[in-house]
Design an enzyme around this catalytic site. Structure first.
Site, mmCIF file in Angstrom:
data_model
loop_
_atom_site.group_PDB
_atom_site.id
_atom_site.type_symbol
_atom_site.label_atom_id
_atom_site.label_comp_id
_atom_site.label_asym_id
_atom_site.label_seq_id
_atom_site.Cartn_x
_atom_site.Cartn_y
_atom_site.Cartn_z
ATOM 1 N N LEU A 1 -2.413 -8.804 -11.596
ATOM 2 C CA LEU A 1 -2.101 -9.414 -12.889
ATOM 3 C C LEU A 1 -0.908 -8.701 -13.490
ATOM 4 O O LEU A 1 -0.890 -7.471 -13.543
ATOM 5 C CB LEU A 1 -3.291 -9.288 -13.851
ATOM 6 N N HIS A 2 0.099 -9.457 -13.935
ATOM 7 C CA HIS A 2 1.250 -8.796 -14.529
ATOM 8 C C HIS A 2 1.996 -9.649 -15.549
ATOM 9 O O HIS A 2 2.826 -9.145 -16.282
ATOM 10 C CB HIS A 2 2.243 -8.390 -13.437
ATOM 11 N N ARG A 3 1.724 -10.951 -15.607
ATOM 12 C CA ARG A 3 2.541 -11.826 -16.458
ATOM 13 C C ARG A 3 2.260 -11.581 -17.932
ATOM 14 O O ARG A 3 1.109 -11.354 -18.335
ATOM 15 C CB ARG A 3 2.295 -13.292 -16.102
#
Length: 363
Positions: free
Chosen positions: A203-205
């Site tokens: 997860l990074h957005r």
């Protein structure tokens, strides 16, 4: 610089992965220009897995708001391209570095090639969507990974003579780097994981990690899953969680630092499924034959939506979708193993190189 050099402009991990296959074919003709969007020290393990050396030219753009970052990158890449005077400029994907490389090349009247052109989420709130639309309309040659991507370009009025359907170079990278099954056993053992017995999560957005409530909701859902979750945590996610006081490692979740490309592919190939907001992971899931629960409001990987991938909003849908996949996981894996990958045959680099050669000769 020598005549005929080809400039490969990149700034992030996905760009490095998907441009590396071009380096394998171009050899010494390739000149890497690294913008610094992701610091090189974060990319060295990935580069080693891909058999790529350090960049020929490194810039150091600031971790700044997008407008400033893009401006600094344009200036830095323009200087590098002026020194290099390449026969063509290659950019990949939809990052700020992609946009900067395309604008710098166009401003110097150099031929620009966009690898992975034509992807559309039809969500103009996504900064990546704005970047890829602009780059597609700047570039001289658009290397579309699929027929659907090519159709998106034609629908925007881009003529056929600028479009080439090449497949996706990510497939070339996976085919070369993915460890053999017996090697994957040893890699899984390092993490104490059993084949098909864990979730691999990334997860990074900003839409998922910048809002504390949203990030907490996602973490809650992952922590309550009935099988182990290996969360390869992005520096942005780690930073946002720390500031919000969110404990990432609880319940089912084990947190690890970002994984090398070879290790990530090995773990992905034997996972039960992915939970991700990464575009590249959606493609990799397709070739690995593993389902992916995509936590995003929209996705530009339309080709695998509803087959390999299931898009969900942050909340109970995450846990419910994962549990539904686990009911008869073997059947899900068998179905995906028999599903053709829409992203090509692992030979996209050859078609892309031919398109570059045609452009340069005809210039």
């Amino acid at each position: 610089m020598r005549p005929g050099a080809i400039a490969l402009v990149f700034g992030t991990r996905p760009e490095l992965v998907k441009l590396a296959p071009l380096q394998w074919e171009l050899g010494s003709a390739a000149e890497w220009i690294h913008t610094g969007q992701h610091p090189w020290e974060r990319l060295t393990d990935i580069a080693a897995d891909l058999d790529i050396g350090p960049p020929n030219r490194s810039c150091s753009i600031a971790a700044a708001p997008p407008g400033r970052q893009i401006g600094e990158a344009i200036s830095a890449v323009t200087e590098a391209l002026t020194d290099l005077a390449p026969a063509a400029v290659i950019v990949q994907g939809d990052t700020n570095s992609t946009l900067a490389g395309a604008l710098a090349g166009a401003a110097l009247d150099l031929p620009v090639v966009h690898v992975e052109a034509g992807l559309r989420a039809f969500d103009r709130d996504l900064p990546e969507e704005r970047n890829r639309v602009v780059v597609d309309h700047i570039a001289d040659v658009l290397c579309a990974p699929t027929d659907l991507a090519a159709a998106h370009l034609r629908a925007e009025g881009i003529p056929d003579d600028r479009i080439v359907v090449t497949g996706n170079t990510a497939m070339d990278a996976v085919a070369r780097v993915l460890p053999h099954p017996e090697q994957r056993i040893a890699i899984r053992a390092q993490f104490g994981l059993e084949a098909a017995g864990y979730v691999l999560a990334t997860l990074h957005r900003p839409e998922n990690v910048d809002d504390a409530r949203t990030l907490a909701t996602i973490v809650d859902e992952l922590s309550r899953l009935p099988i182990p979750v290996l969360l390869a945590v992005h520096p942005r996610t780690l930073d946002r969680a720390a500031h919000a006081g969110i404990d990432l490692e609880r319940g089912a979740i084990s947190v690890v630092a970002p994984l090398g490309y070879r290790t990530f592919l090995a773990l992905g190939a034997d996972a039960a499924l992915f939970v991700t907001d990464s575009g590249g992971v959606q493609e990799e899931a397709s070739v690995l034959g593993r389902p992916a629960v995509v936590v995003r409001r929209s996705t530009e990987r339309q080709e695998v939506l509803g087959t390999v991938t299931t898009r969900v909003e942050p909340g109970p849908a995450i846990g419910a979708t994962v549990r539904a996949q686990l009911v008869d996981l073997a059947a899900v894996h068998r179905e995906l193993a028999n599903l053709p990958c829409p992203y090509g045959d692992g030979r996209a680099r050859f078609r892309t190189i031919t398109a570059i050669e045609t452009l340069v000769v005809g210039r």
